[in-house]
Design an enzyme around this catalytic site. Sequence first.
Site, PDB file in Angstrom:
ATOM      1  N   ASP A  35     -13.848  -2.394  -2.364  1.00 52.65           N
ATOM      2  CA  ASP A  35     -13.482  -3.451  -1.412  1.00 52.65           C
ATOM      3  C   ASP A  35     -14.017  -4.766  -1.949  1.00 52.65           C
ATOM      4  OD1 ASP A  35     -12.893  -4.908   1.118  1.00 52.65           O
ATOM      5  OD2 ASP A  35     -12.589  -2.884   1.901  1.00 52.65           O
ATOM      6  N   TYR A 143       3.136 -11.695   7.787  1.00 53.28           N
ATOM      7  CA  TYR A 143       2.787 -10.321   7.408  1.00 53.28           C
ATOM      8  C   TYR A 143       4.053  -9.489   7.183  1.00 53.28           C
ATOM      9  CZ  TYR A 143       0.924  -5.563   8.192  1.00 53.28           C
ATOM     10  OH  TYR A 143       0.595  -4.242   8.099  1.00 53.28           O
TER      11      TYR A 143
HETATM   12  N1  SER Z   1      -0.910  -2.710  12.983  1.00 54.22           N
HETATM   13  C1  SER Z   1      -0.278  -3.764  12.271  1.00 54.22           C
HETATM   14  C2  SER Z   1      -0.452  -5.061  12.963  1.00 54.22           C
HETATM   15  O1  SER Z   1      -0.540  -5.054  14.153  1.00 54.22           O
HETATM   16  C3  SER Z   1       1.167  -3.484  12.119  1.00 54.22           C
HETATM   17  O2  SER Z   1       1.388  -2.937  10.880  1.00 54.22           O
HETATM   18  O3  SER Z   1      -0.466  -6.064  12.327  1.00 54.22           O
END
Ligand code: SER
Length: 320
Positions: A35, A143
């Site tokens: 990490d 993301y």
């Molecule tokens: N658990 C993740 C998030 O909430 C989704 O891949 O960003």
Amino acid sequence: MSHKILIIGACGQIGSELTYKLRNLYGKDNVVASDIGYNNLEVVNSGIFEIVDAQDYASVLTCVEKHKIDTIYLMAAMLSATGEKYPMKAWHLNMDSLFHVLNLAKAKYVKKVFWPSSIAVFGPTTPKENTPQHTVMEPSTVYGITKQVGERWCEYYFEKYGVDVRSIRYPGIISWKTLPGGGTTDYAVEIYHKAITDGTYESFLSENTELPMMFMDDAIDATLQLMDAPAENITIRSSYNLGAMSFTPKEIAQTIEKHIPGFNITYNPDYRQNIADSWPKSIDDSCARNDWGWRHRFDLDKMSAEMILQLQKKYASEKK
Ligand code: SER
């Protein structure tokens, strides 16, 4: 077959449990946890641990060569909620780390790569119920964009360079060992902690927000099943849809109440509500079920019973 495995992002929610499981299966000496810092002492102290900066190719390569690694699990990433606060950081971390690992595999330093994708690859224009494997994908979070682009690159590296990369679109993952950080589905972990410590929880998602979720044990089993499957069974080299259960904050609160009478939930949606609203409610994972035999074991009731049991033990032992 003997393995030398590297987990990058081993201190995180999924990375830590993958580390424990892989060490059990393949032996401590064959699993290197890594990490960016000593962020989880249980992981750090339970076997070989290296500081690796996933954004630095030389850092990853040094570790791979030192330990003669043949398989990498790349679990480092910035998740959906934090990604909205630091868009460029999320983009660079999530993409640079993936390219480094794919390029190490292309250059034949390693043979196999696991990289997690997410339900965040889907967006507001995706069909929400039983979301198919192949469908409209217009993610609206940074993301989600990194995960969708990452999937395209995984498939590309497989097709053009023969890189054996395997991937799962995880739903929200619920676990009791290591807390998640920076995700939109994190409420479904926090709620159990608060139920035990405070008897009450303020949800940052509204009561009827339904999302696909999975208990950690199932997520780990799925990951190892996919990695163990014969290459010829793997028909999808972008990323597999994976499902287990779907529920709303209201429904999870109801199962918790069965174990903790009087448990109270309130709702105060914040910026994460928009993220959740852009994601599917449920997932069609028949490709994973057909190609490599995926079966989930935990539904909402079974998961709640296990979460509460384990967290009650954890909090009781911390008090001693
Ligand atoms: N658990 C993740 C998030 O909430 C989704 O891949 O960003």
